[in-house]
Design an enzyme around this catalytic site. Structure first.
Site, PDB file in Angstrom:
ATOM      1  N   ASP A  94     -29.891 -29.114  37.260  1.00  0.00           N
ATOM      2  CA  ASP A  94     -30.201 -29.217  38.689  1.00  0.00           C
ATOM      3  C   ASP A  94     -29.150 -30.114  39.337  1.00  0.00           C
ATOM      4  O   ASP A  94     -28.969 -31.263  38.920  1.00  0.00           O
ATOM      5  CB  ASP A  94     -31.605 -29.814  38.848  1.00  0.00           C
ATOM      6  CG  ASP A  94     -32.084 -29.842  40.295  1.00  0.00           C
ATOM      7  OD1 ASP A  94     -31.263 -29.620  41.201  1.00  0.00           O
ATOM      8  OD2 ASP A  94     -33.276 -30.099  40.523  1.00  0.00           O
ATOM      9  N   ASP A  96     -28.259 -31.550  43.053  1.00  0.00           N
ATOM     10  CA  ASP A  96     -28.692 -31.688  44.446  1.00  0.00           C
ATOM     11  C   ASP A  96     -27.591 -32.347  45.267  1.00  0.00           C
ATOM     12  O   ASP A  96     -27.002 -33.347  44.846  1.00  0.00           O
ATOM     13  CB  ASP A  96     -29.963 -32.532  44.540  1.00  0.00           C
ATOM     14  CG  ASP A  96     -31.215 -31.704  44.278  1.00  0.00           C
ATOM     15  OD1 ASP A  96     -31.147 -30.472  44.421  1.00  0.00           O
ATOM     16  OD2 ASP A  96     -32.251 -32.292  43.927  1.00  0.00           O
ATOM     17  N   ASP A 297     -29.267 -33.720  37.349  1.00  0.00           N
ATOM     18  CA  ASP A 297     -30.508 -34.491  37.283  1.00  0.00           C
ATOM     19  C   ASP A 297     -30.885 -34.683  35.815  1.00  0.00           C
ATOM     20  O   ASP A 297     -31.190 -33.723  35.104  1.00  0.00           O
ATOM     21  CB  ASP A 297     -31.612 -33.736  38.030  1.00  0.00           C
ATOM     22  CG  ASP A 297     -32.893 -34.548  38.160  1.00  0.00           C
ATOM     23  OD1 ASP A 297     -33.374 -35.062  37.132  1.00  0.00           O
ATOM     24  OD2 ASP A 297     -33.422 -34.655  39.279  1.00  0.00           O
TER      25      ASP A 297
END
Length: 397
Positions: A94, A96, A297
């Site tokens: 992930d 972001d 992440d």
């Protein structure tokens, strides 16, 4: 006339009746979880033998968010995690945009707390209740589209590592529908049972934590003036961290002999050429090592029971599609209404609940006052609606 909540339910129901959701072939061994559009609570430990049964369920219990488990279970519907009988997991990454250092240290991220009832706004993120009406405050976070475009560069670097360093080619790249990207790796059978700690090693290799940087720099800049010993520059053919560093050196190097050596075009190099390059390397090596660090992440990758947002489902924070990127072609993926929104032929009349500062949504700038009513394309309107900043008054097809 339909209420705000009824409009949202109808929009999502119509979408999920025909949506081309991307689900794993072994759906029957995955846990399904969702948050109904009319509830703050999540429904967990669901299981469906096929997408037909799942679709039948979600067109009745309409989801704001829809997930499947990265893990495979013998008993996916068992409410006890210890009794589900784990059968391995996908590898999930992930990225972001709000975690990018370039965006954290700029004005590209806007955060504040707000009250839906009276329109109060506070930039104190620790404030919990509205001082005017004592209602609980909601948090708003906006990431400028520039940062999402910037995060694509990190996704490309991560794809390179997945393929070149790990040798995995069976994976999906998905725009989350909000502020980043998910990569879902369907692991070969011999890797599906990696533990959380083993996955932590993958995280360390990709992120390159601050504690590891000193050791890496020491190895690359090893120089003994008396013994005439100096470390050779890394080459693309080295593999691993040295390959990743070689890519960045090649971008910055003006010395032809060093450049050719790093690229693997020559296999020998003059000691004096390396010594001169060493002086330049000392000035840029920290920057290079930081450049190859990818801000994935940590918790997501380590979590062997992580819930994955279903590709091509709607992200309930924006009303945009969690867009599965065809052929992993990031070059042709851009933030534009036709890609992000399932409601492109609809206009909405909405009413703003608070003052909206100047923000860029997809490709347009917006700034509105509390109680202002406007008619805009649904691709932009849903962003304000699902963020809790506006209410639907009417929908025009």
């Amino acid at each position: 006339m339909l209420s705000h909540e009824e409009h949202i339910k109808l929009l999502l129901k119509n979408y999920y009746e025909k949506a081309e959701l991307i689900l794993p072939d072994d759906l029957y061994v995955r846990e399904i979880a969702l948050q109904p559009v009319d509830s703050e609570n999540y429904i967990r430990h669901l299981s469906f033998p096929s997408i037909h049964e799942l679709r039948s369920f979600i067109t009745k219990k309409i989801p704001r968010h829809l997930y499947y488990s990265s893990a495979r279970y013998q008993e996916p519907a068992n409410p006890s995690m210890d009794e589900k009988k784990w059968m391995g997991s996908d590898l999930i990454f992930d990225i972001d945009a709000n975690d990018l250092l370039q965006c954290k240290e700029s004005e590209n991220i806007i955060q504040f707390k707000f009250c839906k009832n009276c329109g109060y706004i506070s930039f104190n993120l620790d404030e919990k209740n509205c001082p005017n009406c004592n209602s609980m405050l909601n948090k708003f976070e906006h990431v400028d589209p520039y940062c999402i475009e910037l995060s694509k560069d990190y996704v490309k670097k991560l794809m390179d590592i997945i393929e070149r360093d790990f040798g995995f080619n069976n994976y999906e790249v998905v725009f989350s529908g909000h502020r980043g990207f998910h990569i879902i790796v369907n692991l070969p059978i011999e890797y599906k049972f990696m533990t959380a700690e083993e996955r932590r090693e993958i995280v360390s290799y990709i992120r390159i934590e601050e504690n590891d940087i000193k050791a890496i720099i020491s190895e690359l800049t090893n120089y003994d003036k008396i013994k005439h010993y100096i470390s050779l520059p890394p080459q693309l053919i080295d593999g691993g961290l040295r390959r990743r560093i070689a890519i960045e050196i090649a971008k910055r190097c003006n010395n032809k002999a060093i450049h050719n050596f790093v690229m693997g075009l020559t296999q020998t190099i003059n000691y004096h050429e390396v010594r001169e390059f060493y002086k330049d390397l000392l000035n840029i090596i920290y920057e290079i090592v930081k450049e190859i660090s990818i801000p994935i992440d940590t918790k997501v990758t380590m979590d062997i029971t992580h819930l994955i947002r279903v590709p091509n489902s709607i992200n309930g924070k924006t009303g945009w599609i969690a867009h599965a990127i065809k052929n992993r072609d990031l070059e042709n993926f851009h933030l534009e209404p036709s890609m992000l929104s399932p409601f492109n032929n609809i206009k909405m009349r909405i009413k703003m609940l608070i003052d909206i500062p100047n923000i860029k949504v997809i490709d347009k700038n917006f700034k509105y006052k509390k109680n202002e009513e406007l008619i805009i394309d649904a691709s932009y309107a849903t962003y304000f609606i699902f963020k809790g900043l506006a209410k639907i008054i009417d929908i025009k097809n």
